[in-house]
Scaffold this active site. Structure first.
Site, PDB file in Angstrom:
ATOM      1  N   THR A 204       0.822  -1.211   0.000  1.00 34.58           N
ATOM      2  CA  THR A 204       0.000   0.000   0.000  1.00 34.58           C
ATOM      3  C   THR A 204       0.855   1.260   0.000  1.00 34.58           C
ATOM      4  O   THR A 204       0.326   2.363  -0.005  1.00 34.58           O
ATOM      5  CB  THR A 204      -0.939   0.035   1.220  1.00 34.58           C
ATOM      6  OG1 THR A 204      -0.230  -0.408   2.363  1.00 34.58           O
ATOM      7  CG2 THR A 204      -2.141  -0.850   1.001  1.00 34.58           C
ATOM      8  N   THR A 207       6.479   1.857   2.751  1.00 32.86           N
ATOM      9  CA  THR A 207       7.891   2.163   2.536  1.00 32.86           C
ATOM     10  C   THR A 207       8.036   3.418   1.699  1.00 32.86           C
ATOM     11  O   THR A 207       8.848   4.296   1.989  1.00 32.86           O
ATOM     12  CB  THR A 207       8.573   0.986   1.813  1.00 32.86           C
ATOM     13  OG1 THR A 207       8.202  -0.220   2.467  1.00 32.86           O
ATOM     14  CG2 THR A 207      10.074   1.139   1.824  1.00 32.86           C
ATOM     15  N   GLU A 423     -19.779 -21.951 -13.736  1.00 35.12           N
ATOM     16  CA  GLU A 423     -19.610 -20.500 -13.885  1.00 35.12           C
ATOM     17  C   GLU A 423     -20.903 -19.851 -14.375  1.00 35.12           C
ATOM     18  O   GLU A 423     -21.278 -18.767 -13.920  1.00 35.12           O
ATOM     19  CB  GLU A 423     -18.458 -20.176 -14.845  1.00 35.12           C
ATOM     20  CG  GLU A 423     -17.084 -20.632 -14.360  1.00 35.12           C
ATOM     21  CD  GLU A 423     -16.732 -20.155 -12.966  1.00 35.12           C
ATOM     22  OE1 GLU A 423     -17.188 -19.066 -12.565  1.00 35.12           O
ATOM     23  OE2 GLU A 423     -16.024 -20.896 -12.244  1.00 35.12           O
ATOM     24  N   HIS A 426     -23.167 -19.250 -11.434  1.00 28.92           N
ATOM     25  CA  HIS A 426     -22.853 -18.023 -10.699  1.00 28.92           C
ATOM     26  C   HIS A 426     -23.394 -16.804 -11.452  1.00 28.92           C
ATOM     27  O   HIS A 426     -24.061 -15.941 -10.891  1.00 28.92           O
ATOM     28  CB  HIS A 426     -21.333 -17.820 -10.603  1.00 28.92           C
ATOM     29  CG  HIS A 426     -20.646 -18.692  -9.593  1.00 28.92           C
ATOM     30  ND1 HIS A 426     -21.056 -18.790  -8.298  1.00 28.92           N
ATOM     31  CD2 HIS A 426     -19.549 -19.484  -9.707  1.00 28.92           C
ATOM     32  CE1 HIS A 426     -20.240 -19.616  -7.648  1.00 28.92           C
ATOM     33  NE2 HIS A 426     -19.324 -20.053  -8.488  1.00 28.92           N
TER      34      HIS A 426
HETATM   35  P1  ADP Z   1       4.622  -1.482   1.502  1.00 31.91           P
HETATM   36  O1  ADP Z   1       5.845  -0.942   2.129  1.00 31.91           O
HETATM   37  O2  ADP Z   1       3.360  -0.922   2.062  1.00 31.91           O
HETATM   38  O3  ADP Z   1       4.555  -2.977   1.420  1.00 31.91           O
HETATM   39  P2  ADP Z   1       5.756  -0.320  -0.846  1.00 31.91           P
HETATM   40  O4  ADP Z   1       5.926   1.087  -0.430  1.00 31.91           O
HETATM   41  O5  ADP Z   1       6.951  -1.193  -0.806  1.00 31.91           O
HETATM   42  O6  ADP Z   1       4.603  -0.998  -0.030  1.00 31.91           O
HETATM   43  O7  ADP Z   1       5.123  -0.324  -2.304  1.00 31.91           O
HETATM   44  C1  ADP Z   1       5.718  -1.013  -3.367  1.00 31.91           C
HETATM   45  C2  ADP Z   1       5.634  -0.183  -4.632  1.00 31.91           C
HETATM   46  O8  ADP Z   1       4.289  -0.024  -5.070  1.00 31.91           O
HETATM   47  C3  ADP Z   1       6.147   1.219  -4.437  1.00 31.91           C
HETATM   48  O9  ADP Z   1       7.509   1.284  -4.661  1.00 31.91           O
HETATM   49  C4  ADP Z   1       5.374   2.017  -5.471  1.00 31.91           C
HETATM   50  O10 ADP Z   1       5.993   1.965  -6.718  1.00 31.91           O
HETATM   51  C5  ADP Z   1       4.061   1.280  -5.549  1.00 31.91           C
HETATM   52  N1  ADP Z   1       3.057   1.957  -4.703  1.00 31.91           N
HETATM   53  C6  ADP Z   1       2.512   1.450  -3.582  1.00 31.91           C
HETATM   54  N2  ADP Z   1       1.630   2.315  -3.057  1.00 31.91           N
HETATM   55  C7  ADP Z   1       1.636   3.408  -3.847  1.00 31.91           C
HETATM   56  C8  ADP Z   1       0.936   4.657  -3.803  1.00 31.91           C
HETATM   57  N3  ADP Z   1       0.052   4.945  -2.848  1.00 31.91           N
HETATM   58  N4  ADP Z   1       1.191   5.564  -4.787  1.00 31.91           N
HETATM   59  C9  ADP Z   1       2.080   5.269  -5.761  1.00 31.91           C
HETATM   60  N5  ADP Z   1       2.756   4.121  -5.841  1.00 31.91           N
HETATM   61  C10 ADP Z   1       2.547   3.184  -4.913  1.00 31.91           C
HETATM   62 ZN    ZN Z   2     -17.545 -21.116  -8.107  1.00 35.34          ZN
END
Ligand code: ADP
Ligand code: ZN
Length: 611
Positions: A204, A207, A423, A426
């Site tokens: 999300t 990092t 399917e 569903h």
């Molecule tokens: P986490 O630390 O929450 O597991 P990361 O920061 O490592 O996630 O996310 C991995 C990659 O996904 C990032 O380097 C970025 O490229 C993309 N990403 C994730 N969230 C976003 C966001 N909100 N906006 C833009 N890019 C994102």
């Molecule tokens: Zn099914």
């Protein structure tokens, strides 16, 4: 361990070996290296024959010397003949005595322990490999922090690179201001939290956000993962924590980012990791370090986790990770913005409407969306395209969402028909029920582990659902199995996932959401019971055995009701069911709109017959 370390150990061993050899031969008198070894009786004979010029007793078992011809010799005295000296005296041969030269103690140790050291070294290398350790460190730096440092000049990430998390960005804005000029803040007497906890699903952007804070403030960024702290040697984790904070203090103002905090910070004494002493020591060290600076030093510790529920409460106390930022999965608008950010890096035709992709990707994380764009680019390149179109992105979405198509998987005709009815079941139930998500696609091309799939296109991200919608979802889930049962009078294992989903929904409706008529608005069991990992499962159950039985009974009734409802819907529209299957068998994938069309045609037929 680094390759160099192994080489050093190896060459030390080789050196030791040669040194030892030298000392071994050093037992001989100098200049007498090429002496010939004599059998003791021959030696005695030579003595008797007057051939020996002189002799030297080394220690108490070796005699060296020269013959009358100037040749060097040596011989070993057998233990049963201590009289040799008298014998030589007898023949008036000059003797002198030198003590045996012994090896220095350190060589002795090396020779005796070298092989073990070597084996230990190899074992270390193997262990590292198995743990997937990335090398780095080495035997002599195991206790040192392996925090990765990014200098402000290298940090290119800012808040503009993060989308869909406006609230979190607002929360972090103050932190950025503080890091830019800690002195100003100090003067104003503002209190700044030193520890911040970000929780949210993987991918999300936790990092990314932490990096963006460093990028915005222009301060160094240190990062380390919680799992890096937990090593096989007791005490290593604690010393790494100490080292990381030391690094931070030397570089303040700065950001220290700890990913996967739950790997060290899981609550103590829950049996997670089997009472792991090492982890506990590491956690304690972390607590000590957190208490050890006052936040005015300009160090901000940001930790990330996707399991905030398992964290040790001690970590969350004031003065530690007391500021909590939740990073949710992005909503439609957020997803569109994230897609735009990552789509900037690829060539697209004019006017691709990303909102369509955003709408069709509920539940996608930022990382998933980035992956989607990447897959689209890869797919486009494979088809020799120079610009990506909407279709490429839709294809990539399906691929990311449902796993790669497995066209090569052989399905027998019977299996295929089974899947088609499943399917279609569903899809038809879903199309017949008002207040359910529109169908996106129905396919019997196997994807990932599923034989077929019915995908929906929710109009917006709902965060709360009403009873009717949930009840419809259960009916739709039962629809696949119901169709198989109506047509073949038997069910396949393909329905187990559906049953699981239906059961979960029903249990939540009864136990958590208070939606059952017979029980009313009451919550059974606390939340913990639903996300146990390491916690005692039975502990949180706060209702009696009798209630449990009643809940089971209620669930059985509810499942049965929905199963029958699905079957009735399908029986009433069996012609359409057959028709959908017919098309599916031929085309393998059909659009949701096509099913609505078939339904309309069928209904107008009924009307024209009836009217
Ligand atoms: P986490 O630390 O929450 O597991 P990361 O920061 O490592 O996630 O996310 C991995 C990659 O996904 C990032 O380097 C970025 O490229 C993309 N990403 C994730 N969230 C976003 C966001 N909100 N906006 C833009 N890019 C994102
Ligand atoms: Zn099914």
């Amino acid at each position: 361990m680094k390759r160099e370390t192994v080489l050093i150990i190896l060459s030390m061993l080789v050196l030791a070996f040669f040194l030892a050899k030298m000392f071994d031969s050093g037992k001989m008198s100098s200049g007498n290296r090429r002496s010939q070894e004599l059998i003791y009786s021959d030696f005695k004979a030579l003595v008797a024959a007057g051939e020996i010029a002189n002799a030297q007793l080394v220690g108490d078992s070796l005699i060296e010397g020269f013959t009358q011809d100037g040749l060097g010799f040596r011989t070993y005295i057998p233990a049963e003949d201590p009289s040799v000296i008298d014998y030589l005296r007898l023949y008036q041969i000059p003797i002198n005595y030198v003590p045996e030269k012994t090896m220095p103690w350190y060589l002795n140790i090396l020779i005796n322990w070298g092989p073990f050291l070597l084996i230990f070294g190899i074992w270390l290398v193997l262990m590292r490999r198995m743990q997937g350790g990335s090398g780095g460190g080495g035997l002599f730096s195991i206790g040192r922090s392996r925090a990765k440092k990014v200098e402000p000049s290298e940090m290119k990430i800012t808040f503009d690179d993060v989308a869909g998390v406006e609230e979190a960005k607002d929360d972090l804005g103050e932190t950025v201001e503080f890091l830019k000029d800690p002195a100003k803040f100090r003067k104003l007497g503002g209190r700044i939290p030193k520890g911040m906890l970000m929780s949210g699903s993987p991918g999300t952007g936790k990092t990314l956000l932490a990096k963006a804070v460093a990028g915005e403030a222009g301060v160094p960024f240190f990062s380390m993962s919680g799992s890096d702290f937990v090593e096989m040697f007791v005490g290593v984790g604690a010393s790494r924590v100490r080292d990381m904070f030391e690094q931070g203090r030397q570089n303040s103002p700065c950001i220290i980012f700890i990913d996967e905090l739950d790997a060290v910070g899981g609550s103590r004494g829950t049996g997670m990791g089997g009472g792991n002493d090492e982890r506990e020591q590491t956690l304690n060290q972390l607590l000590v370090e957190m208490d050890g600076f006052d936040g005015m030093e300009g160090i901000i510790v940001i930790a990330a986790t996707n399991r905030p529920d398992v964290l040790d409460p001690a970590l969350l106390r004031p003065g530690r990770f007391d500021r909590h930022v939740t990073i949710p999965l992005p909503d439609v608008k957020g997803r569109e913005e994230i897609l735009h950010i990552h789509a900037k890096k690829v060539q697209m035709v004019e006017g691709v409407d990303m909102s369509i992709i955003a709408r069709g990707t509920p539940g996608f994380s930022g990382a998933d969306l980035k992956n989607l764009i990447n897959e689209a680019a890869l797919g486009g390149a494979r088809n020799n395209k120079t610009e990506l179109s909407l279709a490429d992105f839709e294809w990539a979405r399906d691929k990311v969402m449902m796993g790669t198509e497995r066209r090569s998987m052989v399905m027998s005709e019977k299996e295929k028909r089974n899947t088609a009815y499943h399917e279609a079941g569903h899809a038809l139930v879903s199309a017949l029920l008002p207040k359910s998500d529109p169908i996106h696609k129905v396919t019997i091309v196997p994807r990932g582990r599923a034989l077929g799939l019915t995908a929906y296109l929710p109009e917006n991200d709902n965060h709360s659902y009403d009873i009717e919608y949930l009840s419809n979802r259960i009916t739709i889930a039962m629809g696949g199995r119901a169709a198989e049962e109506i047509i073949f009078d038997e069910v396949t294992t393909g329905a187990s996932n559906d049953i699981q989903q239906a059961t979960d929904t029903i249990r939540n409706m009864i136990c958590r959401w208070g939606m059952s008529k017979s029980f009313g608005p009451i919550v059974f069991g606390s939340d913990n019971q639903f996300n146990v990992l390491g916690r005692d499962i039975g502990k949180d159950r706060e209702y009696s055995e009798k209630t449990a039985t009643e809940i089971d009974e209620e669930m059985r009734k509810t499942i049965k009701y929905h199963d029958e409802k699905a079957k009735k819907l399908l029986r009433d529209n069996i012609d359409v069911l057959h028709k959908i299957v017919e098309v599916l068998m031929k085309e393998e994938t059909i659009e949701g709109s096509y099913i609505n069309e078939l339904l309309k045609q069928d209904q107008s037929k009924v009307e024209s017959v009836g009217g």
